[in-house]
Design an enzyme around this catalytic site. Structure first.
Site, mmCIF file in Angstrom:
data_model
loop_
_atom_site.group_PDB
_atom_site.id
_atom_site.type_symbol
_atom_site.label_atom_id
_atom_site.label_comp_id
_atom_site.label_asym_id
_atom_site.label_seq_id
_atom_site.Cartn_x
_atom_site.Cartn_y
_atom_site.Cartn_z
ATOM 1 N N ARG A 91 0.838 -1.220 0.000
ATOM 2 C CA ARG A 91 0.000 0.000 0.000
ATOM 3 C C ARG A 91 0.871 1.268 0.000
ATOM 4 N NH1 ARG A 91 -3.074 -3.676 -0.559
ATOM 5 N NH2 ARG A 91 -5.169 -3.867 0.289
ATOM 6 N N SER A 141 -10.485 -0.774 3.661
ATOM 7 C CA SER A 141 -9.661 -0.824 4.877
ATOM 8 C C SER A 141 -9.221 0.591 5.241
ATOM 9 C CB SER A 141 -8.399 -1.652 4.639
ATOM 10 O OG SER A 141 -8.723 -2.937 4.215
ATOM 11 N N GLU A 151 -4.585 3.841 5.974
ATOM 12 C CA GLU A 151 -4.432 3.564 4.546
ATOM 13 C C GLU A 151 -5.129 4.673 3.761
ATOM 14 O OE1 GLU A 151 -6.628 1.258 1.504
ATOM 15 O OE2 GLU A 151 -5.623 -0.403 2.510
#
Ligand code: EPU
Length: 347
Positions: free
Chosen positions: A163, A239, A335
């Protein structure tokens, strides 16, 4: 290219937050990028794709928002084994997955149903079910906001990680991604990735273990829809936190108190801990702040339960971070991009 004044961003962010944009422009043509930069200067522009990985904290957003809508998918190279396709930034990610699967092109079928647009995909190196964008991306094209220069860079330049990429670090807010090029496999040369437990079980039970691009795509679609809320119905951003990566030693320490902590190997020294598990363990699925809450099937997903504000979601995320830190000694990194005052007034 018309600049709209005072429009609601409710339908432009997947949390469905009702922020107001003071200056908003839709970019449909490649030539619009240059026109916009010439007229307004790059530094004062905030680029918006699908709005599926942002938390708009402020209610009023004065910085000029450029909504990317450039479309097009073009085959740029082809051999017996592979095909290379260049995709414009404004294409919707899942439409592109469908386009590839329908043509028998393999590589991104596990990334089905990830919300958002192409231009945002390399920024956080989107990933799911054992596959990441970095596995197929061979080029990324962007405009440098300060010089207006158009550049095409290779995979290594992007410094992809979990990520993560150069676009979240050194080049954060400095470029506008205009297109990506993916290298996909053709029939007979696919390398299916079904190692993720839930995928292999589902394929076995529902498709008699028949493995092809369509059954994998359908499997991922069914798994995702069974536990992730549809952002069109319940505002969310997937998420909210990354799964933290810790040392073996830190894991041992956590296991002394929580022997059943869910974790996955990263390399010989490091493991990834399931952040959703930690939040659930602390009873986080019950926490709310104003209209913000935690999804009952996936604790890593924060939701807009009812008329939440950006501030509600931010406060809930901070409460989760401090509780997880207090009990597990681990910092949960977001995130989702937090778009707060420092972004919305100027970049
Ligand atoms: N778990 C719980 N409780 C929860 C959530 C998870 O106990 O509420 C535990 C379970 O043991 C489960 C494990 O955590 O087996 C892992 O959960 P899951 O398979 O749902 O994956 P995740 O680690 O929570 C990551 C990605 C997702 C991606 C899935 C599948 C991150 C931050 N998230 O979630 O990506 O879809 O794996 O590959 O890495 C996204 O980035 O927005 C996203 C949805």
């Amino acid at each position: 290219m018309k600049i709209n004044q005072f429009i609601s961003l409710k339908n432009y962010n997947s949390f469905q937050l009702n922020a107001q944009s003071h200056h908003f422009v839709e970019l449909h043509e490649r030539s619009d990028f240059k026109k916009l930069l010439d007229k307004h200067g790059g530094q004062s522009i905030f680029t918006l794709g699908g709005g599926s990985n942002i938390l708009l904290v402020e209610k009023e957003i004065s910085v000029l928002i450029a909504h990317i809508n450039t479309k097009g998918i073009q085959t740029v190279n082809e051999s017996d084994r592979n095909v290379q396709v260049k995709i414009e930034a404004g294409e919707i990610w899942d439409d592109v997955v469908q386009w590839t699967v329908e043509r028998g092109y393999g590589g991104i079928e596990n990334l089905t149903l990830i919300p958002g647009k192409i231009g945002a995909a390399p920024i956080q190196n989107i990933g799911a079910y054992g596959v990441e964008l970095k596995d197929t991306l061979i080029a990324c094209e962007f405009i440098d906001k300060s010089t207006g220069e158009l550049r095409e860079v290779d995979n290594a330049f992007c410094q992809f990680g979990y990520r993560d990429s150069i676009f979240k670090n050194e080049l954060r807010n400095k470029v506008i991604i205009t297109a990506i090029t993916l290298n996909l496999s053709k029939d007979g040369f696919h390398q299916y990735n079904t190692s993720y437990g839930a995928i292999s079980n589902h394929l076995l039970e529902n498709f008699s273990n028949e493995i092809n691009l369509t059954t994998i795509r359908e499997t991922v679609r069914q798994i995702r829809t069974s536990k992730l809320p549809d952002p069109k119905i319940i505002g969310n951003s997937g998420s909210f936190f990354k799964n933290p990566i810790v040392s073996q030693q830190q894991l041992k320490h956590i296991q002394e108190q929580f022997p059943d902590v869910v974790h996955f190997p990263v390399d010989k020294d490091k493991v990834k801990i399931a952040a959703g598990w930690m939040i659930e363990k602390l009873d986080g699925k019950k926490w709310t702040v104003g209209g913000a809450g935690v999804h009952h099937k996936q604790a890593l997903v924060l939701i807009n339960k009812k008329n939440a504000t950006g501030m509600d979601l931010l406060e809930l995320s901070k409460r989760i971070q401090s509780n997880v830190f207090e009990h597990f000694g681990v910092h949960l990194e977001t995130e989702v991009n937090i778009i707060d005052h420092k972004y919305t007034c100027q970049l």
